[in-house]
Design a protein around this motif. Structure first.
Motif, mmCIF file in Angstrom:
data_model
loop_
_atom_site.group_PDB
_atom_site.id
_atom_site.type_symbol
_atom_site.label_atom_id
_atom_site.label_comp_id
_atom_site.label_asym_id
_atom_site.label_seq_id
_atom_site.Cartn_x
_atom_site.Cartn_y
_atom_site.Cartn_z
ATOM 1 N N ARG A 1 0.823 -1.214 0.000
ATOM 2 C CA ARG A 1 0.000 0.000 0.000
ATOM 3 C C ARG A 1 0.857 1.265 0.000
ATOM 4 N N TRP A 2 2.126 1.130 0.374
ATOM 5 C CA TRP A 2 3.031 2.282 0.390
ATOM 6 C C TRP A 2 3.774 2.461 -0.930
ATOM 7 N N ALA A 3 3.591 1.564 -1.869
ATOM 8 C CA ALA A 3 4.423 1.560 -3.074
ATOM 9 C C ALA A 3 4.355 2.883 -3.823
ATOM 10 N N GLU A 4 3.181 3.436 -3.977
ATOM 11 C CA GLU A 4 3.057 4.681 -4.745
ATOM 12 C C GLU A 4 3.803 5.824 -4.072
ATOM 13 N N GLN A 5 3.675 5.933 -2.735
ATOM 14 C CA GLN A 5 4.375 6.997 -2.022
ATOM 15 C C GLN A 5 5.891 6.821 -2.111
ATOM 16 N N ARG B 1 7.653 5.136 -4.456
ATOM 17 C CA ARG B 1 8.116 5.376 -5.828
ATOM 18 C C ARG B 1 8.148 6.866 -6.152
ATOM 19 N N GLY B 2 7.162 7.592 -5.626
ATOM 20 C CA GLY B 2 7.015 8.987 -5.997
ATOM 21 C C GLY B 2 7.896 9.966 -5.254
ATOM 22 N N ARG C 1 -11.363 8.210 0.001
ATOM 23 C CA ARG C 1 -11.116 7.152 -0.982
ATOM 24 C C ARG C 1 -12.241 6.126 -1.023
ATOM 25 N N ALA D 1 8.360 -3.280 -7.036
ATOM 26 C CA ALA D 1 7.140 -2.504 -6.764
ATOM 27 C C ALA D 1 7.442 -1.164 -6.107
ATOM 28 N N PHE D 2 8.649 -1.030 -5.526
ATOM 29 C CA PHE D 2 8.997 0.163 -4.768
ATOM 30 C C PHE D 2 10.068 1.023 -5.435
ATOM 31 N N LEU E 1 10.558 6.300 -9.216
ATOM 32 C CA LEU E 1 10.263 6.674 -10.597
ATOM 33 C C LEU E 1 11.453 7.388 -11.223
#
Length: 274
Positions: free
Chosen positions: A129-133, A135-136, A217, A266-267, A270
């Motif tokens: 669930r933390w992957a987007e944060q 990566r970004g 959400r 996944a982490f 970017l």
């Protein structure tokens, strides 16, 4: 050893590993699916819906054991399903033993001759669930960074399930499953950063902010409050650690670091630092 085993939740976090590990034992594996899905060539897919008992006859025909994931927030309907189920059932419950899980455990205990209950603690996979944060920007912004968890690898849950499905000596057992260490949430993101070679830090936010974001959400208020309350409780000290995975499988439980290494892709940031 049972010769044909049915896996429900076969495409889920644990079920897909149960399916894969069962194939390695040489048994016939059947997967219950509501819709057509891609399955390994050796797996027999059978359509059916656990909420519609009349749709399950083909799935349970000739099956000697079942890995049961009950994907509903109520045990209503389970008693009817158990009437046509195999004599050996391994049920994926949880360490929280929520009301519907406790009721399911009770029904299974009364209805199934050879039952085994799995009560895993927090899945290592929850860290996705933390992957987007991560990566970004390499920062995870959430409350309760000191909430401690003994994260269990989904492969280890599956390994225990496969032993109970294919070997004798597990009937009537309730297995509480954890990883080998207690880690706070802040420690988990640090480990992920070390694995991917890119620093990741925890930034504490307020529970009120987190609650507003989760509700925005579309999360149900009851679920949001339950999650935040549980995390607050986890800040009181280290999470309990059991040796059950090793006792059942004769192999030490996998660490969170090993899970993070498997899922490093996944982490990955970017944009990497030069």
């Amino acid at each position: 050893m049972p010769q044909r085993i049915l896996v429900t939740g076969a495409t889920g976090t644990v079920g897909r590993h149960v399916m894969a590990q069962l194939l390695e034992t040489g048994v016939e594996v059947r997967a219950l699916t509501r819709e057509p899905v891609d399955l390994p060539p050796a797996v027999e897919g059978v359509r059916g819906d656990l909420s519609v008992p009349d749709s399950l006859d083909a799935a349970f025909d000739g099956v000697e054991a079942v890995f049961l994931v009950w994907p509903f927030a109520s045990a209503e309907g389970l008693e009817m399903v158990l009437k046509v189920m195999a004599e050996r059932v391994v049920y994926l419950s949880s360490a929280a033993v929520r009301d519907h899980e406790r009721r399911a455990e009770q029904l299974i205990g009364r209805s199934v001759p050879q039952w085994t209950i799995l009560r895993p603690h927090a899945f290592a996979a929850n860290a996705l669930r933390w992957a987007e944060q991560i990566r970004g920007g390499g920062v995870v912004r959430e409350p309760y960074g000191q909430a401690a968890m003994s994260l269990v690898h989904e492969r280890d849950i599956a390994a225990v399930a496969v032993r109970a499905l294919t070997q004798d000596g597990h009937a009537g057992s309730v297995y509480e499953l954890t990883g080998p260490h207690s880690l706070t949430q802040a420690e988990q993101v640090r480990v992920i950063g070390e694995v991917i070679g890119h620093p990741v830090r925890w930034e504490e936010t307020s529970p009120e902010d987190a609650r507003r974001q989760m509700l925005a959400r579309g999360w149900p208020a009851e679920a949001v409050d339950s999650i935040l309350s549980a995390q607050a409780e986890m800040t009181r000290g280290p999470a309990p650690v059991t040796a059950t995975v090793e006792e059942v499988t004769a192999t030490a439980a996998r660490t969170f670091r090993s899970w993070a290494a498997e899922h490093a892709h996944a982490f990955e940031p970017l944009v990497r630092d030069e």
